[in-house]
Design an enzyme around this catalytic site. Structure first.
Site, short mmCIF file in Angstrom:
data_model
loop_
_atom_site.label_atom_id
_atom_site.label_comp_id
_atom_site.label_asym_id
_atom_site.label_seq_id
_atom_site.Cartn_x
_atom_site.Cartn_y
_atom_site.Cartn_z
N TYR A 144 0.85 -1.19 0.00
CA TYR A 144 0.00 0.00 0.00
C TYR A 144 0.88 1.23 0.00
CZ TYR A 144 -3.59 3.36 1.51
OH TYR A 144 -4.45 4.44 1.60
N ASP A 239 9.22 2.95 0.10
CA ASP A 239 8.12 3.58 0.85
C ASP A 239 8.34 3.21 2.31
OD1 ASP A 239 5.86 4.29 2.16
OD2 ASP A 239 4.45 3.34 0.75
N LYS A 267 3.68 8.82 8.99
CA LYS A 267 3.49 8.19 10.31
C LYS A 267 4.46 8.72 11.37
CE LYS A 267 0.67 4.67 8.39
NZ LYS A 267 0.72 3.87 7.19
C1 LIG Z 1 0.10 4.40 5.79
C2 LIG Z 1 0.89 4.18 4.61
C3 LIG Z 1 0.82 5.05 3.50
C4 LIG Z 1 -0.18 6.15 3.40
O1 LIG Z 1 0.01 7.14 4.37
P1 LIG Z 1 -1.22 8.10 4.72
O2 LIG Z 1 -0.62 9.08 5.69
O3 LIG Z 1 -2.28 7.24 5.29
O4 LIG Z 1 -1.66 8.77 3.48
C5 LIG Z 1 1.69 4.85 2.46
N1 LIG Z 1 2.58 3.84 2.48
C6 LIG Z 1 2.68 2.99 3.52
C7 LIG Z 1 3.70 1.92 3.51
C8 LIG Z 1 1.82 3.12 4.61
O5 LIG Z 1 1.89 2.24 5.60
#
Ligand SMILES: *Cc1c(COP(=O)(O)O)cnc(C)c1O
Length: 428
Positions: A144, A239, A267
């Site tokens: 994701y 990511d 995060k």
């Molecule tokens: C949570 C998450 C996102 C998205 O971040 P948001 O602040 O919810 O937009 C993207 N990549 C990873 C790996 C994530 O865990």
């Protein structure tokens, strides 16, 4: 436990907010029932609107790595708010957090702050496309990267075909530029690269996947991806929205000693306020407006409250030489405890863990990619989730999420949790 007030609040919310929530997984669709409404939280605990105390294993989906309402963050935000909450003009704070982040993370010279992980990943691929002058990207099924159009694609049949959008509203035109690969399968990625010569701008990956439960990379996988990217003029995007400032000071790049070309954060970097960021070496970051041609902007980007929270969080992590070791030990203790009681109670399971990311898959075999993660028994997970909730332990309301361990958890909390799992797993 009673959830009367939560249920009533949810009913009211549903009237004015789609599904009653501002982010879908909060709605308990994966587990049934109605979501818990939080009144407040401190340290390792949530206190809901019915007065129940829950030991929290989501921690806002990662940011609260040092516990809820962490004093240095709360103090920084309240102090800062008195001087104004947004200017749309530069502040010294932005340089301070940028310098600190760059000093903690390997292989980055410059960083740009945005408001979410979604924005960070979306901007990272735009930058990669602009820099390489290529259109296509490769992502992995089950990873994701936020909800921007290019990423809402998953394998329909066979990972080597063009992506099919898995949300209405994502156009075919966008979907065709996203190629899907199998996590932990380097042959599959190599084949995609070979089939699309000089067309792929970037490969984006969660270096430790956390959005199909926790799935660490198999040994050599990230290294091979690095080599493949270098050999083909492809940018490797880590990511690290979940793994950054969680697995190590320098995230997965440091932990696995593999360098990415662009890194996305979110995060933890915001300390619980809405922050994302992306970073790279000078030659790539200087491609970004206003220096370079790739446009990216934000009215609230670098917002002073968000930067104050993020700075306080990074300072706390940077000053604590033992933090990541302590998280590793606590999570290993939890893992061992869970294994013991699940074994004792004859439950079929697989536990995946890397540092303070851990997940229990109710699957008999190893879980290394989306296909194997999807073999988990969801009915068992539902019982597990609701059983734990009744015992005062809150894990993510979906089998496809990792647990996020916070340093605020004491060994007593971990024992409490293991005892709850023992009780619940007798009836699975
Ligand atoms: C949570 C998450 C996102 C998205 O971040 P948001 O602040 O919810 O937009 C993207 N990549 C990873 C790996 C994530 O865990």
């Amino acid at each position: 436990m009673l959830y009367q007030r939560s249920s009533a609040l949810f009913a009211e919310a549903e009237k004015v907010i789609p599904g009653g929530v501002n982010s879908p997984v909060r709605a308990f669709k994966g587990v049934g029932g109605t979501p818990i409404f939080v009144r407040r939280a401190k340290g390792a605990y949530l206190y809901d609107e019915d007065g129940n105390r829950l030991v929290d294993y989501i921690n806002s989906w990662g940011p609260m790595i040092l516990g809820h309402a962490f004093d240095p963050v709360v103090d920084a935000v309240t102090q800062r708010a008195k001087s104004g909450t947004s200017f749309g003009m530069p502040t010294e704070l932005e340089t301070q957090i940028a310098k600190l982040a760059i000093s903690m993370v390997p292989n980055i010279d410059k960083i740009r702050f945005v408001n979410s992980g979604t924005e960070a990943c979306m901007s990272a691929i735009r930058l990669a496309r602009g820099y390489t002058k290529r259109d296509k990207i490769i992502k992995f099924a089950g990873c994701y990267h936020g909800h921007s159009d290019s990423f809402l694609i998953q394998a329909g049949s066979g990972a080597s075909t063009f992506g099919v959008p898995n949300s209405p509203g994502v156009t075919q035109g966008t979907a065709k530029d996203t190629l899907l690969a199998r996590y932990n399968d380097i042959e599959n990625v190599s084949a995609l690269v070979a089939a699309n010569p000089n067309e792929i701008a970037a490969i984006i990956i969660e270096p430790v996947a956390g959005n199909m439960g926790c799935i660490p990379p198999v040994p050599g996988f990230l290294e091979s991806l690095r080599e493949l990217c270098t050999a083909n003029g492809i940018l490797l995007i880590f990511d690290e929205v979940m793994t950054g400032f969680r697995l190590a000071k320098g995230g997965a790049q440091e932990l696995y000693d593999v360098e990415a070309d662009i890194v996305a954060f979110g995060k933890v970097i915001g300390g619980g306020l809405p922050v994302g960021a992306f970073a790279a070496r000078n030659e790539i970051m200087n491609y970004l407006a206003p220096v370079g041609p790739v446009y990216q902007a934000g009215t609230l980007s670098g917002n002073p409250l968000a930067m104050a929270a993020g700075l306080a969080m990074l300072e706390a992590l940077n000053a604590d030489a033992e933090i990541f070791q302590r998280l590793e030990e606590k999570t290993a203790y939890l893992e061992n405890g869970i294994r013991e009681v699940l074994d004792k109670n004859g439950v079929v399971y697989t536990i995946n863990r890397k540092g303070s990311m851990i997940s229990v898959h109710f699957a008999p075999d190893v879980v290394t990619d989306f296909t194997s993660a999807a073999k988990g028994d969801n009915d068992t997970f539902k019982k597990f989730f609701h059983g734990l909730l009744a015992e005062g332990v809150y894990i993510a309301p979906s089998a496809y999420e990792t647990w996020f361990i916070t340093d605020a958890l004491t060994y007593d909390d971990l024992d409490f949790t293991i005892a709850a799992i023992d009780k619940v797993s007798k009836n699975l």
